[in-house]
Design a protein around this motif. Structure first.
Motif, PDB file in Angstrom:
ATOM      1  N   GLY A 151     -10.939   3.702  20.346  1.00  0.00           N
ATOM      2  CA  GLY A 151      -9.501   3.847  20.198  1.00  0.00           C
ATOM      3  C   GLY A 151      -8.685   2.902  21.046  1.00  0.00           C
ATOM      4  N   LEU A 152      -9.346   2.108  21.911  1.00  0.00           N
ATOM      5  CA  LEU A 152      -8.643   1.161  22.770  1.00  0.00           C
ATOM      6  C   LEU A 152      -8.960  -0.272  22.339  1.00  0.00           C
ATOM      7  CD1 LEU A 152      -9.331   2.747  26.296  1.00  0.00           C
ATOM      8  CD2 LEU A 152      -7.363   3.117  24.783  1.00  0.00           C
ATOM      9  N   PRO A 153      -8.146  -1.220  22.742  1.00  0.00           N
ATOM     10  CA  PRO A 153      -8.428  -2.620  22.399  1.00  0.00           C
ATOM     11  C   PRO A 153      -9.750  -3.129  22.976  1.00  0.00           C
ATOM     12  CG  PRO A 153      -6.145  -2.373  23.107  1.00  0.00           C
ATOM     13  CD  PRO A 153      -6.816  -1.073  23.382  1.00  0.00           C
ATOM     14  N   THR A 154     -10.268  -2.459  23.998  1.00  0.00           N
ATOM     15  CA  THR A 154     -11.508  -2.899  24.633  1.00  0.00           C
ATOM     16  C   THR A 154     -12.741  -2.252  24.028  1.00  0.00           C
ATOM     17  OG1 THR A 154     -11.222  -1.161  26.285  1.00  0.00           O
ATOM     18  CG2 THR A 154     -10.383  -3.361  26.843  1.00  0.00           C
ATOM     19  N   ALA A 155     -12.600  -1.535  22.924  1.00  0.00           N
ATOM     20  CA  ALA A 155     -13.712  -0.780  22.343  1.00  0.00           C
ATOM     21  C   ALA A 155     -14.917  -1.673  22.083  1.00  0.00           C
ATOM     22  CB  ALA A 155     -13.270  -0.108  21.043  1.00  0.00           C
ATOM     23  N   GLY A 156     -16.069  -1.232  22.581  1.00  0.00           N
ATOM     24  CA  GLY A 156     -17.313  -1.920  22.297  1.00  0.00           C
ATOM     25  C   GLY A 156     -17.577  -3.165  23.109  1.00  0.00           C
ATOM     26  N   HIS A 157     -16.614  -3.623  23.910  1.00  0.00           N
ATOM     27  CA  HIS A 157     -16.845  -4.839  24.684  1.00  0.00           C
ATOM     28  C   HIS A 157     -17.925  -4.572  25.729  1.00  0.00           C
ATOM     29  CE1 HIS A 157     -16.210  -8.268  27.329  1.00  0.00           C
ATOM     30  NE2 HIS A 157     -15.498  -8.826  26.366  1.00  0.00           N
ATOM     31  N   PRO A 158     -18.900  -5.471  25.886  1.00  0.00           N
ATOM     32  CA  PRO A 158     -20.025  -5.197  26.792  1.00  0.00           C
ATOM     33  C   PRO A 158     -19.640  -5.096  28.257  1.00  0.00           C
ATOM     34  CG  PRO A 158     -20.132  -7.446  25.948  1.00  0.00           C
ATOM     35  CD  PRO A 158     -19.074  -6.743  25.154  1.00  0.00           C
ATOM     36  N   HIS A 186     -11.590   4.310  34.828  1.00  0.00           N
ATOM     37  CA  HIS A 186     -12.554   4.023  33.770  1.00  0.00           C
ATOM     38  C   HIS A 186     -11.953   4.399  32.422  1.00  0.00           C
ATOM     39  CE1 HIS A 186     -14.921   4.443  37.480  1.00  0.00           C
ATOM     40  NE2 HIS A 186     -15.683   3.506  36.962  1.00  0.00           N
ATOM     41  N   GLN A 187     -11.095   3.511  31.930  1.00  0.00           N
ATOM     42  CA  GLN A 187     -10.445   3.792  30.652  1.00  0.00           C
ATOM     43  C   GLN A 187     -11.446   3.838  29.507  1.00  0.00           C
ATOM     44  OE1 GLN A 187      -7.541   0.601  30.864  1.00  0.00           O
ATOM     45  NE2 GLN A 187      -5.877   2.028  31.352  1.00  0.00           N
ATOM     46  N   ALA A 188     -12.405   2.914  29.482  1.00  0.00           N
ATOM     47  CA  ALA A 188     -13.366   2.867  28.381  1.00  0.00           C
ATOM     48  C   ALA A 188     -14.292   4.073  28.407  1.00  0.00           C
ATOM     49  CB  ALA A 188     -14.171   1.569  28.446  1.00  0.00           C
ATOM     50  N   SER A 189     -14.765   4.450  29.592  1.00  0.00           N
ATOM     51  CA  SER A 189     -15.641   5.619  29.695  1.00  0.00           C
ATOM     52  C   SER A 189     -14.904   6.895  29.324  1.00  0.00           C
ATOM     53  CB  SER A 189     -16.185   5.731  31.116  1.00  0.00           C
ATOM     54  OG  SER A 189     -17.034   4.647  31.426  1.00  0.00           O
ATOM     55  N   PHE A 242      -1.106  -0.345  22.427  1.00  0.00           N
ATOM     56  CA  PHE A 242      -1.720   0.968  22.265  1.00  0.00           C
ATOM     57  C   PHE A 242      -0.641   2.045  22.134  1.00  0.00           C
ATOM     58  CE2 PHE A 242      -3.748   4.685  24.612  1.00  0.00           C
ATOM     59  CZ  PHE A 242      -4.426   5.153  23.502  1.00  0.00           C
ATOM     60  N   ALA A 243       0.401   1.959  22.944  1.00  0.00           N
ATOM     61  CA  ALA A 243       1.492   2.925  22.877  1.00  0.00           C
ATOM     62  C   ALA A 243       2.144   2.926  21.502  1.00  0.00           C
ATOM     63  CB  ALA A 243       2.524   2.627  23.962  1.00  0.00           C
ATOM     64  N   ALA A 244       2.348   1.728  20.963  1.00  0.00           N
ATOM     65  CA  ALA A 244       2.965   1.627  19.641  1.00  0.00           C
ATOM     66  C   ALA A 244       2.065   2.248  18.571  1.00  0.00           C
ATOM     67  CB  ALA A 244       3.246   0.160  19.321  1.00  0.00           C
ATOM     68  N   GLU A 245       0.759   2.050  18.710  1.00  0.00           N
ATOM     69  CA  GLU A 245      -0.185   2.582  17.722  1.00  0.00           C
ATOM     70  C   GLU A 245      -0.184   4.105  17.704  1.00  0.00           C
ATOM     71  OE1 GLU A 245      -3.885   0.902  18.829  1.00  0.00           O
ATOM     72  OE2 GLU A 245      -3.490  -1.081  17.950  1.00  0.00           O
ATOM     73  N   ASN A 263     -16.676  -3.643  29.367  1.00  0.00           N
ATOM     74  CA  ASN A 263     -15.458  -2.837  29.417  1.00  0.00           C
ATOM     75  C   ASN A 263     -15.548  -1.656  30.379  1.00  0.00           C
ATOM     76  OD1 ASN A 263     -16.987  -0.873  28.114  1.00  0.00           O
ATOM     77  ND2 ASN A 263     -15.851  -0.944  26.190  1.00  0.00           N
ATOM     78  N   HIS A 264     -16.656  -1.519  31.090  1.00  0.00           N
ATOM     79  CA  HIS A 264     -16.870  -0.321  31.898  1.00  0.00           C
ATOM     80  C   HIS A 264     -15.711  -0.059  32.858  1.00  0.00           C
ATOM     81  CE1 HIS A 264     -19.096   2.793  34.097  1.00  0.00           C
ATOM     82  NE2 HIS A 264     -18.607   2.239  35.195  1.00  0.00           N
ATOM     83  N   SER A 265     -15.362  -1.046  33.639  1.00  0.00           N
ATOM     84  CA  SER A 265     -14.281  -0.848  34.609  1.00  0.00           C
ATOM     85  C   SER A 265     -13.076  -1.741  34.326  1.00  0.00           C
ATOM     86  CB  SER A 265     -14.796  -1.114  36.037  1.00  0.00           C
ATOM     87  OG  SER A 265     -15.359  -2.397  36.135  1.00  0.00           O
ATOM     88  N   SER A 266     -13.047  -2.327  33.139  1.00  0.00           N
ATOM     89  CA  SER A 266     -11.907  -3.173  32.798  1.00  0.00           C
ATOM     90  C   SER A 266     -10.679  -2.317  32.518  1.00  0.00           C
ATOM     91  CB  SER A 266     -12.230  -4.046  31.586  1.00  0.00           C
ATOM     92  OG  SER A 266     -12.421  -3.243  30.436  1.00  0.00           O
ATOM     93  N   LEU A 267      -9.511  -2.918  32.710  1.00  0.00           N
ATOM     94  CA  LEU A 267      -8.243  -2.218  32.502  1.00  0.00           C
ATOM     95  C   LEU A 267      -7.463  -2.887  31.387  1.00  0.00           C
ATOM     96  CD1 LEU A 267      -7.226  -1.946  36.267  1.00  0.00           C
ATOM     97  CD2 LEU A 267      -8.094  -0.084  34.852  1.00  0.00           C
ATOM     98  N   LEU A 268      -6.740  -2.093  30.627  1.00  0.00           N
ATOM     99  CA  LEU A 268      -5.861  -2.674  29.618  1.00  0.00           C
ATOM    100  C   LEU A 268      -4.782  -3.502  30.318  1.00  0.00           C
ATOM    101  CD1 LEU A 268      -5.170   0.207  27.051  1.00  0.00           C
ATOM    102  CD2 LEU A 268      -7.068  -1.415  27.112  1.00  0.00           C
ATOM    103  N   SER A 269      -4.499  -4.651  29.759  1.00  0.00           N
ATOM    104  CA  SER A 269      -3.366  -5.425  30.264  1.00  0.00           C
ATOM    105  C   SER A 269      -2.069  -4.704  29.880  1.00  0.00           C
ATOM    106  CB  SER A 269      -3.385  -6.827  29.663  1.00  0.00           C
ATOM    107  OG  SER A 269      -3.141  -6.764  28.264  1.00  0.00           O
TER     108      SER A 269
END
Length: 781
Positions: A338-345, A58-61, A360-363, A347-353
């Protein structure tokens, strides 16, 4: 060894907490988010997965609460504090453990791997410091309430004071769980000033943006329960905008807009924000003028600047905690912050590609090829981690060895009695025969003490309370059960809330490992409600709690109560529950042996819980035929606590009647009638189907059951057609026919009942003596 113990000591003067640079704390927060995100990424995108089954995480959580947990661990926590972490923030917890030196690089790659870091915080299985196992929503959140009561209780035994706060980190959707409000409404809770809850208000659940999560409603509910409420809606940047012309309108606009509309703004570019944010109300022009005066980056940053992601705002909130009553901090957050998935409805169990992870690492200035990095120990961030590790290091707790529990008091009940009544008598006998054991007994019930024969014990032991309370009926001669409430009382009375009962039992049953003080917690409730309480009680066992649950009265033997109060499936629960031994006594003497045996297995490594299923059916105690000879009596006791014994042995057995609990007298009646008909039968009294099943499994090399008991109660030379009967579902005893592969009939309760006299109800369900006789004749003629 803690990894940080190997780092060099830095001689520079340490900053005080007040002087700590928030930029340093922010750098730590960013590293925590990176590590948590990387753990999940590695488990799903890097580690080989031959099965192809989703690993998850759960990256978003985790991102939602990373700021809160950084502020809590690196500024607020003390060694004596305890924390329950919301289940989906497990990676954040372990990221912090890594920075504090509790975990090594290789362990960071084991999230959700067999033998590795667990999916959700586990006190029993995780390598780092976990105070409360969470994962069952609502149960882990409320555990610090029962942990606080348990800590206060053992302090009265140890003669010490209970120190430290009990924190609970809760997702806002978790507040939908009824267990949360059951716990908050307990009358003891307003006195527990050590409780601090932090609500991660990100407005999202698993499926969607929740339309009706309203902070105001949550605030009012906590306030009504007697809690201090501290709300942290916005960060300092956004608060600064509110102080400018048009700021009041902007504040009102953000607070009044639907949750989904705000979440949509988080996905907008600056140009879209300028179009959407003003809205169409009277203050729109003022908002438009205000945001026209700031650049795009500040606008985007300001809209996302909620209080739960502002370290300064959180620091201020912690400073306002009133330790004289429970406190809740309601922190507005963004799921996926702080992630590209911030606020997406979704995003609960979605994973960063892979691409998103690299971006994200570069940021954050990290290397995807070498994600596990601590801070330079000489840096400000490294010094902060070192000081935090030192501050939170806990001294080992010296464990008190539980007192030896006697196996038998040596007295034999006579006359007619019930197994339920035997429970209250046993507790009183403990105070006389084993006072050191009795001092560590704590009972609890959800408003059923008087109806489950606990009155005598309650009068003797007193009722636990956070403070002395006057018993206004103490001088009333017609009052036979007295509520003498004091901190030294040994009975904890709860409201009609079975989940609270078993949650409390779980924590009372863990004091031996938490605080070094063993207890023997015994919870009593009506057996039909064991099913309601099962999941949180089971979770308490998973988390290491060892307790005794007594279900009484049970079965359809509670005839006049009707089908609503007639438990059917609970014998199966006792048979199937891990780390728990179940007993169902037929006679009062067996209650004593079973309870003492259960207590002797508690409050120690490798111990387990117990479930006793009792009855209000009056039974002639002479039917038990307890041997007078000491050796023979001890043999009966050992058989009783191993799973069963032979109550009647025929000269030439035509069949075996296997009965349990309240049905044993009916089985003996049927056996006498069958003897008249020329069919002499054995009668076996089963006291624990679970132990007998373990014994049967051990014969095949599965498990570690006590195999000898089957040889004694069902020897091969006496194998005969079998009739099993119990006041519960018949499958709980059906496996016994497989011991020798004999023909069998299985009698029990498999449909809802109705009110009536005992004979009518037994006849309706086919468990009366007539039904037993017919079943034996069907098998033997």
């Amino acid at each position: 060894m803690n990894v940080l113990e190997t780092l060099p000591v830095v001689g520079a003067p340490e900053e005080t907490q007040e002087e700590l640079d928030l930029d340093v704390l922010a750098a730590v927060e960013q590293r925590v988010l990176w590590l948590a995100t990387s753990m999940i990424h590695h488990a799903n995108r890097v580690r080989p997965n031959p099965s192809g089954l989703k690993v998850g995480g759960h990256q978003a959580s985790s991102a939602s609460i990373a700021t809160i947990m950084t502020a809590l661990w690196f500024e607020q926590l003390r060694a004596e504090d305890r924390v329950s972490v919301k289940p989906h923030a497990s990676p954040v917890l372990h990221a912090i453990h890594y920075l504090l030196g509790e975990l090594h690089d290789e362990q960071m790659t084991t999230l959700r791997q067999f033998g590795g870091i667990q999916s959700y915080p586990s006190r029993a299985k995780d390598p780092g410091t976990v105070d409360y196992s969470t994962g069952s929503v609502g149960i882990g959140a409320t555990a610090p309430i029962w942990g606080a009561i348990s800590r206060r209780y053992v302090s009265s035994i140890a003669g010490s004071s209970a120190k430290g706060r009990q924190y609970s980190l809760v997702g806002d959707a978790e507040l939908d769980e009824g267990a949360v409000w059951e716990a908050l409404m307990d009358p003891q809770v307003p006195d527990l000033g050590e409780l601090v809850w932090i609500v991660d208000l990100n407005r999202q659940s698993l499926d969607r943006v929740v339309p009706n999560i309203a902070a105001g409603k949550i605030e009012r509910m906590f306030e009504a329960a007697g809690w201090q409420v501290i709300t942290v809606p916005f960060g300092r940047t956004l608060e600064g905008l509110f102080r400018r012309p048009g700021g009041d309108a902007l504040r009102a606009r953000i607070l009044d807009m639907p949750n989904a509309e705000y979440q949509r703004l988080l996905r907008c570019s600056a140009s879209e924000l300028r179009r959407r944010l003003p809205g169409a109300d009277a203050g729109a022009d003022g908002i438009r003028s205000l945001i026209d005066a700031i650049d795009d980056s500040e606008l985007v940053r300001s809209v996302r600047n909620l209080g739960g992601h502002d370290l300064g705002a959180l620091r201020d909130a912690f400073a306002r905690i009133d330790d004289t009553r429970p406190s809740v901090i309601i922190a507005y957050t963004i799921k996926g912050n702080g992630l590209p998935t911030a606020g997406h409805p979704q995003n609960h169990s979605s994973l960063l590609s892979v691409e998103q992870y690299e971006t994200f690492a570069a940021e954050v200035g990290m290397d995807t090829g070498s994600p596990w990095q601590r801070f330079d120990p000489f840096s400000a961030e490294g010094r902060l981690c070192g000081r935090t590790a030192d501050r939170l290091r806990r001294e080992p707790i010296a464990a008190v060895v539980p007192p030896a529990v006697p196996a038998d008091f040596g007295r034999t009940p006579s006359g007619t009695g019930t197994t339920q009544a035997a429970l209250g008598r046993l507790l009183l006998d403990l105070t006389r025969s084993a006072p050191e054991v009795a001092r560590r007994v704590v009972t609890a019930s959800p408003d059923v003490s008087s109806s489950t024969n606990l009155a005598g014990w309650l009068n003797k032991a007193g009722v636990w309370s956070t403070r002395d309370r006057q018993d206004w009926f103490d001088d009333d001669p017609e009052t036979i059960m007295h509520w003498r409430e004091r901190p030294s009382g040994q009975h904890i009375e709860l409201g009609i809330a079975e989940v609270n009962l078993v949650s409390l039992l779980g924590e009372l049953g863990a004091t031996w490992s938490r605080w070094g003080q063993p207890l023997f917690p015994i919870g009593v409730l009506y057996d039909p409600f064991v099913e309601r309480a099962l999941e949180p009680w089971s979770y308490g066992m998973y988390a290491g709690g060892q307790s005794i649950l007594v279900g009484t009265p049970s079965g359809v033997s509670l005839a006049a109560e009707g089908g609503a109060h007639q438990s059917i499936k609970t014998p199966s629960i006792g048979l199937e529950q891990p780390e728990c031994v179940s007993f169902e006594p037929a006679f009062m003497q067996e209650v004593e042996w079973m309870l003492l045996a259960a207590m002797s297995q508690m409050a120690r490594p490798g111990g387990r819980s117990a479930y006793l299923r009792l009855s209000t059916k009056p039974v002639d105690q002479t039917l038990a035929a307890i041997p007078a000879d000491p050796a023979a009596r001890e043999r009966r006791r050992r058989q009783t606590v191993a799973g069963g014994y032979r109550l009647r042995s025929a000269q030439r057995s035509a069949a075996t009647i296997v009965a349990m609990g309240a049905m044993v007298p009916d089985a003996m009646d049927a056996a006498s009638r069958l003897a008249v008909l020329g069919h002499d039968v054995d009668v076996v009294c089963v006291t624990s189907p679970g132990l007998l099943f373990e014994a049967l499994q051990s014969r095949g090399g599965q498990g570690e059951g006590v195999g000898w008991i089957l040889d004694q109660i069902l020897p091969s030379e006496r194998a005969a057609p079998m009739v099993t009967v119990l006041d519960g579902h018949p499958h709980a005893l059906a496996f016994l026919a497989g011991v020798h592969g004999v023909p069998a009939r299985h009698l029990g309760v498999s449909r809802f009942g109705q009110a009536g006299d005992l004979a009518s109800v037994y006849r309706y369900h086919g468990i009366d003596a007539d039904s037993i006789v017919r079943a034996v004749l069907d098998l033997t003629e």
